[in-house]
Design a protein around this motif. Sequence first.
Motif, PDB file in Angstrom:
ATOM      1  N   ASN A   1       0.836  -1.188   0.000  1.00 43.98           N
ATOM      2  CA  ASN A   1       0.000   0.000   0.000  1.00 43.98           C
ATOM      3  C   ASN A   1       0.882   1.253   0.000  1.00 43.98           C
ATOM      4  O   ASN A   1       1.835   1.329   0.762  1.00 43.98           O
ATOM      5  CB  ASN A   1      -0.875  -0.045   1.263  1.00 43.98           C
ATOM      6  N   PRO A   2       0.577   2.261  -0.829  1.00 43.29           N
ATOM      7  CA  PRO A   2       1.385   3.482  -0.837  1.00 43.29           C
ATOM      8  C   PRO A   2       1.398   4.187   0.522  1.00 43.29           C
ATOM      9  O   PRO A   2       2.375   4.842   0.869  1.00 43.29           O
ATOM     10  CB  PRO A   2       0.719   4.356  -1.887  1.00 43.29           C
ATOM     11  N   LYS A   3       0.335   4.044   1.285  1.00 41.88           N
ATOM     12  CA  LYS A   3       0.293   4.654   2.615  1.00 41.88           C
ATOM     13  C   LYS A   3       1.379   4.070   3.512  1.00 41.88           C
ATOM     14  O   LYS A   3       2.025   4.794   4.278  1.00 41.88           O
ATOM     15  CB  LYS A   3      -1.082   4.422   3.231  1.00 41.88           C
ATOM     16  N   LYS A   4       1.624   2.773   3.407  1.00 37.65           N
ATOM     17  CA  LYS A   4       2.669   2.145   4.206  1.00 37.65           C
ATOM     18  C   LYS A   4       4.053   2.623   3.786  1.00 37.65           C
ATOM     19  O   LYS A   4       4.939   2.790   4.617  1.00 37.65           O
ATOM     20  CB  LYS A   4       2.581   0.629   4.101  1.00 37.65           C
ATOM     21  N   ILE A   5       4.237   2.836   2.490  1.00 39.22           N
ATOM     22  CA  ILE A   5       5.527   3.333   2.001  1.00 39.22           C
ATOM     23  C   ILE A   5       5.787   4.731   2.550  1.00 39.22           C
ATOM     24  O   ILE A   5       6.871   5.022   3.057  1.00 39.22           O
ATOM     25  CB  ILE A   5       5.555   3.334   0.461  1.00 39.22           C
ATOM     26  N   LEU A   6       4.791   5.606   2.460  1.00 41.80           N
ATOM     27  CA  LEU A   6       4.959   6.970   2.959  1.00 41.80           C
ATOM     28  C   LEU A   6       5.164   7.003   4.465  1.00 41.80           C
ATOM     29  O   LEU A   6       5.959   7.784   4.978  1.00 41.80           O
ATOM     30  CB  LEU A   6       3.756   7.828   2.559  1.00 41.80           C
ATOM     31  N   THR A   7       4.454   6.136   5.186  1.00 40.76           N
ATOM     32  CA  THR A   7       4.636   6.057   6.637  1.00 40.76           C
ATOM     33  C   THR A   7       6.043   5.597   6.969  1.00 40.76           C
ATOM     34  O   THR A   7       6.683   6.146   7.865  1.00 40.76           O
ATOM     35  CB  THR A   7       3.609   5.088   7.249  1.00 40.76           C
ATOM     36  N   PHE A   8       6.557   4.607   6.246  1.00 43.32           N
ATOM     37  CA  PHE A   8       7.908   4.107   6.473  1.00 43.32           C
ATOM     38  C   PHE A   8       8.953   5.188   6.226  1.00 43.32           C
ATOM     39  O   PHE A   8       9.954   5.275   6.937  1.00 43.32           O
ATOM     40  CB  PHE A   8       8.170   2.904   5.567  1.00 43.32           C
ATOM     41  N   ILE A   9       8.709   6.035   5.235  1.00 48.41           N
ATOM     42  CA  ILE A   9       9.676   7.078   4.903  1.00 48.41           C
ATOM     43  C   ILE A   9       9.612   8.242   5.891  1.00 48.41           C
ATOM     44  O   ILE A   9      10.642   8.713   6.373  1.00 48.41           O
ATOM     45  CB  ILE A   9       9.435   7.589   3.465  1.00 48.41           C
ATOM     46  N   TYR A  10       8.406   8.715   6.218  1.00 43.43           N
ATOM     47  CA  TYR A  10       8.285   9.962   6.960  1.00 43.43           C
ATOM     48  C   TYR A  10       8.096   9.808   8.468  1.00 43.43           C
ATOM     49  O   TYR A  10       8.262  10.769   9.196  1.00 43.43           O
ATOM     50  CB  TYR A  10       7.144  10.809   6.390  1.00 43.43           C
TER      51      TYR A  10
END
Length: 78
Positions: free
Chosen positions: A54-63
């Motif tokens: 999920n793109p939300k998980k990617i953004l959460t992992f980054i930020y």
Amino acid sequence: MVFILILIHVLISVFLLWKDVNKKDKKLILVSQFIIIISLFYALNYVLEWDLINPKKILTFIYEPLAKLVFNVEYSYR
């Protein structure tokens, strides 16, 4: 359905290439094609029921580490 989806993405991609080649902006061409490719993968993910992240998980992992460092808070929405 998959053929129609791929055809739509190819048409959009060709239109953006044609429009951006006239401007001769290589950065814009690369960014737009990269976004179109990602969009195609996630559209195929929906149709073919793949298990992409999920793109939300990617953004959460980054930020999230940056937010913890700057604001000193714990998030619990994972």
